[in-house]
Design a protein around this motif. Structure first.
Motif, mmCIF file in Angstrom:
data_model
loop_
_atom_site.group_PDB
_atom_site.id
_atom_site.type_symbol
_atom_site.label_atom_id
_atom_site.label_comp_id
_atom_site.label_asym_id
_atom_site.label_seq_id
_atom_site.Cartn_x
_atom_site.Cartn_y
_atom_site.Cartn_z
ATOM 1 N N THR A 145 1.465 -10.913 -7.396
ATOM 2 C CA THR A 145 2.830 -10.820 -6.893
ATOM 3 C C THR A 145 3.753 -10.918 -8.094
ATOM 4 O O THR A 145 3.589 -11.818 -8.929
ATOM 5 N N ILE A 146 4.695 -9.984 -8.212
ATOM 6 C CA ILE A 146 5.672 -10.040 -9.297
ATOM 7 C C ILE A 146 6.966 -10.612 -8.743
ATOM 8 O O ILE A 146 7.491 -10.131 -7.734
ATOM 9 N N LEU A 147 7.465 -11.662 -9.401
ATOM 10 C CA LEU A 147 8.663 -12.380 -8.960
ATOM 11 C C LEU A 147 9.754 -12.268 -10.006
ATOM 12 O O LEU A 147 9.477 -12.289 -11.215
ATOM 13 N N ASN A 148 11.017 -12.146 -9.542
ATOM 14 C CA ASN A 148 12.125 -12.157 -10.489
ATOM 15 C C ASN A 148 12.511 -13.594 -10.807
ATOM 16 O O ASN A 148 11.883 -14.551 -10.331
ATOM 17 N N LEU A 149 13.584 -13.772 -11.604
ATOM 18 C CA LEU A 149 13.987 -15.108 -12.034
ATOM 19 C C LEU A 149 14.430 -15.991 -10.869
ATOM 20 O O LEU A 149 14.428 -17.223 -10.975
ATOM 21 N N LEU A 150 14.806 -15.360 -9.762
ATOM 22 C CA LEU A 150 15.220 -16.122 -8.583
ATOM 23 C C LEU A 150 14.031 -16.490 -7.698
ATOM 24 O O LEU A 150 14.194 -17.103 -6.646
ATOM 25 N N GLY A 151 12.842 -16.084 -8.133
ATOM 26 C CA GLY A 151 11.651 -16.360 -7.343
ATOM 27 C C GLY A 151 11.454 -15.385 -6.206
ATOM 28 O O GLY A 151 10.604 -15.601 -5.335
ATOM 29 N N GLN A 152 12.224 -14.279 -6.223
ATOM 30 C CA GLN A 152 12.109 -13.287 -5.153
ATOM 31 C C GLN A 152 10.981 -12.302 -5.464
ATOM 32 O O GLN A 152 10.824 -11.859 -6.601
ATOM 33 N N LYS A 153 10.206 -11.972 -4.431
ATOM 34 C CA LYS A 153 9.105 -11.026 -4.594
ATOM 35 C C LYS A 153 9.661 -9.616 -4.757
ATOM 36 O O LYS A 153 10.428 -9.147 -3.922
ATOM 37 N N VAL A 154 9.273 -8.930 -5.846
ATOM 38 C CA VAL A 154 9.741 -7.561 -6.073
ATOM 39 C C VAL A 154 8.597 -6.552 -6.027
ATOM 40 O O VAL A 154 8.836 -5.353 -5.928
ATOM 41 N N MET A 155 7.357 -7.031 -6.088
ATOM 42 C CA MET A 155 6.232 -6.091 -6.079
ATOM 43 C C MET A 155 4.938 -6.856 -5.785
ATOM 44 O O MET A 155 4.789 -8.020 -6.156
ATOM 45 N N GLU A 156 4.009 -6.183 -5.104
ATOM 46 C CA GLU A 156 2.675 -6.724 -4.873
ATOM 47 C C GLU A 156 1.651 -5.644 -5.180
ATOM 48 O O GLU A 156 1.914 -4.458 -5.006
ATOM 49 N N LYS A 157 0.472 -6.063 -5.639
ATOM 50 C CA LYS A 157 -0.565 -5.067 -5.930
ATOM 51 C C LYS A 157 -1.916 -5.751 -6.012
ATOM 52 O O LYS A 157 -2.041 -6.851 -6.554
ATOM 53 N N ALA A 158 -2.934 -5.100 -5.468
ATOM 54 C CA ALA A 158 -4.310 -5.574 -5.626
ATOM 55 C C ALA A 158 -4.871 -5.023 -6.930
ATOM 56 O O ALA A 158 -4.638 -3.858 -7.265
ATOM 57 N N LEU A 159 -5.589 -5.853 -7.672
ATOM 58 C CA LEU A 159 -6.231 -5.420 -8.912
ATOM 59 C C LEU A 159 -7.666 -5.024 -8.580
ATOM 60 O O LEU A 159 -8.495 -5.885 -8.270
ATOM 61 N N ILE A 160 -7.931 -3.724 -8.636
ATOM 62 C CA ILE A 160 -9.255 -3.241 -8.225
ATOM 63 C C ILE A 160 -10.186 -3.027 -9.412
ATOM 64 O O ILE A 160 -11.321 -2.612 -9.255
ATOM 65 N N SER A 161 -9.676 -3.264 -10.621
ATOM 66 C CA SER A 161 -10.522 -3.162 -11.809
ATOM 67 C C SER A 161 -10.073 -4.210 -12.810
ATOM 68 O O SER A 161 -9.087 -4.918 -12.591
ATOM 69 N N ASN A 162 -10.781 -4.303 -13.909
ATOM 70 C CA ASN A 162 -10.452 -5.300 -14.929
ATOM 71 C C ASN A 162 -9.370 -4.833 -15.892
ATOM 72 O O ASN A 162 -9.007 -5.570 -16.806
ATOM 73 N N GLU A 163 -8.878 -3.619 -15.685
ATOM 74 C CA GLU A 163 -7.766 -3.118 -16.505
ATOM 75 C C GLU A 163 -6.906 -2.221 -15.636
ATOM 76 O O GLU A 163 -7.326 -1.134 -15.254
ATOM 77 N N GLU A 164 -5.711 -2.698 -15.300
ATOM 78 C CA GLU A 164 -4.843 -1.978 -14.371
ATOM 79 C C GLU A 164 -3.507 -1.681 -15.032
ATOM 80 O O GLU A 164 -2.926 -2.539 -15.712
ATOM 81 N N LYS A 165 -3.002 -0.475 -14.813
ATOM 82 C CA LYS A 165 -1.664 -0.106 -15.269
ATOM 83 C C LYS A 165 -0.699 -0.253 -14.096
ATOM 84 O O LYS A 165 -0.976 0.233 -13.008
ATOM 85 N N ILE A 166 0.435 -0.893 -14.329
ATOM 86 C CA ILE A 166 1.428 -1.133 -13.289
ATOM 87 C C ILE A 166 2.732 -0.462 -13.699
ATOM 88 O O ILE A 166 3.245 -0.697 -14.805
ATOM 89 N N ASP A 167 3.267 0.385 -12.832
ATOM 90 C CA ASP A 167 4.538 1.058 -13.091
ATOM 91 C C ASP A 167 5.678 0.098 -12.758
ATOM 92 O O ASP A 167 5.875 -0.273 -11.608
ATOM 93 N N VAL A 168 6.433 -0.323 -13.775
ATOM 94 C CA VAL A 168 7.557 -1.246 -13.565
ATOM 95 C C VAL A 168 8.887 -0.571 -13.862
ATOM 96 O O VAL A 168 9.904 -1.228 -14.052
ATOM 97 N N SER A 169 8.875 0.775 -13.927
ATOM 98 C CA SER A 169 10.091 1.506 -14.295
ATOM 99 C C SER A 169 11.218 1.291 -13.303
ATOM 100 O O SER A 169 12.398 1.411 -13.647
ATOM 101 N N SER A 170 10.883 0.977 -12.041
ATOM 102 C CA SER A 170 11.922 0.811 -11.029
ATOM 103 C C SER A 170 12.574 -0.570 -11.065
ATOM 104 O O SER A 170 13.593 -0.794 -10.409
ATOM 105 N N LEU A 171 12.008 -1.500 -11.839
ATOM 106 C CA LEU A 171 12.565 -2.849 -11.907
ATOM 107 C C LEU A 171 13.780 -2.893 -12.826
ATOM 108 O O LEU A 171 13.837 -2.173 -13.831
ATOM 109 N N SER A 172 14.731 -3.745 -12.499
ATOM 110 C CA SER A 172 15.882 -3.948 -13.369
ATOM 111 C C SER A 172 15.441 -4.707 -14.615
ATOM 112 O O SER A 172 14.427 -5.410 -14.617
#
Length: 686
Positions: A639-666
């Motif tokens: 779970t990715i949380l911002n500084l306010l502790g708000q959830k902004v993204m969730e993702k299951a890790l299905i391998s030992n090396e995962e790429k996460i697109d964070v371009s939409s985050l401020s």
């Protein structure tokens, strides 16, 4: 004649980015390989080679060496060398020209004079939107000639015009349109529009929204071109309005309260007549119906930007224009309103004859396909035997078929340009073409017709191994080709790229079978194995470790996937903490290939502690993409949380090396919380 430049930064631009830097620690090894093959390549003693392009991709590191004569480049002549591990050459291609004669390469006229001669020859009257002049050596009518190659795009002249000027005499040797069109130019039908030019200046990005066709109204509703689903001179109706889908635009420009279709990857421009404007507005919601030219603008922008993000962020393949500071320029109402569209020099121009081309995602992505072919090959995209046209068709259908709107029983499932073509305007193309390579006869060898073999074959592989793997192999394979590569050479390159990326043998065999069925006659697969990374594991509670079967990591490649794989120490051997050398061997007949790697067994540590200690997040700070690496064994989600502790993204890790697109985050500081092992790591989005 009064001539002006619309975008001064386009003049003589050839931007190459840091990840494509023209230096490589493999240059010496590549030059040694070229020297070792001097006789085979018939390299002349007065020719030399300059390293002009280096690309580090998923399929290894590729170096391009430009053929030179007295330090002047031989136009579109190069040797391409690809490394997959260390200094071992995995693949090469070349269109080196041994027949280039030794001539004087000192020009008698200047580049500026050549430009003036070219401008006079082209006789355009409007604004220049792009111009480039380079001194080079070419072969013309069996003669080696020193020329200035001047390429000009002008607002009032459809296409991209190449004029070859004799650098000694100033004579015009040739002039031709080198733009790449999505269909035969003879099929054009023109709509007339009134001019109205408007420009803005760049600024910051914010999210927006649009209503678009995904990918077109017929596919969306699974209907034929008939009744209320016909062009009808751009008129809208209830069916067309309902066929629109509202989408998020991750980035659009906001400047002084004005929103514009511009992002990190794509920007609207007024490049060719007619001047329909840039459709800027005071709201971020680009909601138009198809009667409004703003619809084509938003539709093209969405599909181009979405595809660029898919390549660069989702697939993790860096591929952006070599010009325009890496931004793709597009004109949704251009090409002098012809019933055609074209790509040139990092720009796309969409015509409005028949069905407006920018309404059909297939046309939009086909033309972008020419662009990605150009960029990923370092400006050396080949049109030979329809390779370029087939590549554009594949890129369009790869997207549209991934939407799963048509069934395999539907004829339109294999159509390219489902909305723009297959109607009264023109016949479109297909990806179930029945002819094989090579074709004969003037009609069958036209590049648009010929390209259907390539697109059809790629889609047959796509249907077996899936979109993501096929798209990666396609892009990385094109990166190994040169300016005259044919379909068979490209097929070999795509297969090699897949091998370099350690695709399983079953996928490689599928490619081999489909390519050979298409007539490409690929060389038989030698026995090979990918590099096996060193492994670090945790001993069990008894402080021992049982060596598993590493054949999957070894991934032996061979004809029919028939190689026998063995390993030493043997599977099931019990070892104590320490460092061990593991050897994996693949054998098929007399062919034997071995790989070794280091296995480090560490003393017992709880699984949770071990995973926590081995989490890596990079790059940090990050702009568009982060990689999370660890020993998760498919048991973790985040779970990715911002500084306010708000959830902004969730993702299951299905391998030992995962790429996460964070371009939409401020921009800001975020915490990645690993839910199962209950650990947190911070990263900065900038």
């Amino acid at each position: 004649m009064k001539i002006k430049l619309l975008y001064s930064f386009l003049f003589f631009v050839s931007v190459v980015f840091s990840n494509l830097a023209q230096t490589s620690d493999k240059e010496a090894a590549a030059r040694n390989w070229i020297n070792e093959h001097t006789k085979e390549l018939n390299i002349q003693p007065f020719h030399n080679f300059k390293l002009t392009f280096v690309r580090k991709g998923l399929a290894g590191e590729t170096l391009r060496f430009q053929q030179m004569l007295n330090d002047v480049p031989v136009y579109d002549s190069e040797i391409v060398v690809n490394f997959v591990e260390g200094n071992n050459v995995a693949f090469s291609s070349n269109n080196y020209d041994a027949s280039i004669a030794k001539i004087d390469t000192n020009p008698s006229i200047t580049s500026a004079s050549a430009i003036a001669i070219s401008n006079q020859a082209l006789k355009f009257k409007g604004t220049i939107t792009y111009q480039d002049s380079k001194l080079c050596v070419v072969k013309m009518e069996q003669n080696t000639v020193l020329v200035y190659r001047v390429v000009t795009n002008a607002f009032d002249k459809t296409g991209s015009w190449e004029v070859m000027i004799d650098a000694k005499t100033g004579a015009v040797l040739s002039q031709k349109d080198i733009a790449i069109y999505h269909k035969d130019k003879k099929k054009e039908k023109v709509k007339k529009r009134n001019p109205n030019t408007k420009l803005t200046t760049p600024n910051s990005f914010v999210p927006g929204a649009a209503k678009v066709f995904i990918p077109d109204p017929l596919s969306k509703d699974r209907v034929a071109y008939a009744g209320n689903y016909v062009d009808n001179n751009d008129l809208t109706n209830a069916e067309f309005d309902a066929a629109r889908t509202q989408v998020v635009l991750p980035e659009i420009e906001l400047l002084n309260g004005v929103y514009k279709l511009k992002s990190t990857f794509v920007e609207i421009k007024d490049l060719t007549a007619p001047s329909s404007g840039l459709f800027t507005q005071s709201t971020p919601n680009f909601f138009f119906d198809r009667e409004n030219d703003g619809f084509e603008a938003a539709n093209a922008f969405y599909h181009l930007d979405n595809s660029m993000r898919y390549i660069n962020n989702t697939l993790g393949i860096r591929c952006v224009p070599l010009t325009n500071s890496g931004v793709l320029f597009f004109d949704p109402s251009g090409a002098n309103s012809a019933d055609n569209s074209y790509y040139t020099a990092g720009t796309l121009n969409f015509g409005e004859g028949g069905v407006d081309d920018a309404e059909d995602a297939d046309v939009v992505l086909h033309e972008m396909g020419h662009g990605i072919h150009d960029w990923i090959s370092g400006g050396h995209a080949s049109s030979s035997t329809g390779l370029g046209e087939g590549s554009g068709d594949y890129w369009a259908v790869s997207y549209s078929r991934s939407l799963n709107q048509w069934t395999t029983a539907d004829t339109a499932n294999n159509w390219v340009f489902s909305w723009d073509g297959h109607n009264e305007f023109w016949a479109g193309r297909v990806t179930n073409y029945t002819r094989t390579y090579p074709q004969t006869g003037a009609t069958n060898t036209a590049i648009h017709t010929y390209g259907q073999i390539w697109a059809t074959t790629l889609m047959k592989i796509f249907d077996v191994i899936g979109r993501t793997k096929m798209d990666k192999a396609f892009l990385e394979g094109l990166a190994l080709t040169n300016g005259t590569s044919t379909q068979p050479l490209a097929a070999t390159a795509v297969r090699q790229a897949a091998i370099n990326m350690n695709y399983p043998c079953a996928d490689i065999q599928t490619m081999t079978d489909k390519f050979n069925a298409a007539g490409y006659a690929l060389a038989a697969l030698p026995v090979s194995m990918g590099v096996i990374a060193n492994q670090t594991v945790n001993a069990d509670t008894a402080n021992t470790y049982t060596i598993p079967n590493y054949s999957t990591l070894a991934n032996a490649i061979s004809v029919g996937c028939a190689a026998t794989v063995t390993q030493s120490p043997a599977i099931g051997t019990s070892v104590t903490p320490g460092v061990y050398t593991i050897t994996v061997t693949a054998t098929l007949g007399a062919s034997v290939v071995s790989r070794t790697f280091t296995l480090t067994v560490v003393s017992y540590l709880s699984t949770v502690d071990f995973v926590k200690n081995n989490i890596t997040i990079y790059p940090n700070p990050a702009k568009n993409l982060i990689t999370i690496k660890g020993d998760f064994n498919g048991l973790e989600n985040i779970t990715i949380l911002n500084l306010l502790g708000q959830k902004v993204m969730e993702k299951a890790l299905i391998s030992n090396e995962e790429k996460i697109d964070v371009s939409s985050l401020s921009n800001g500081v975020y915490t990645i919380y690993f839910n199962n092992i209950k650990a947190g790591r911070k990263f900065i989005k900038e």
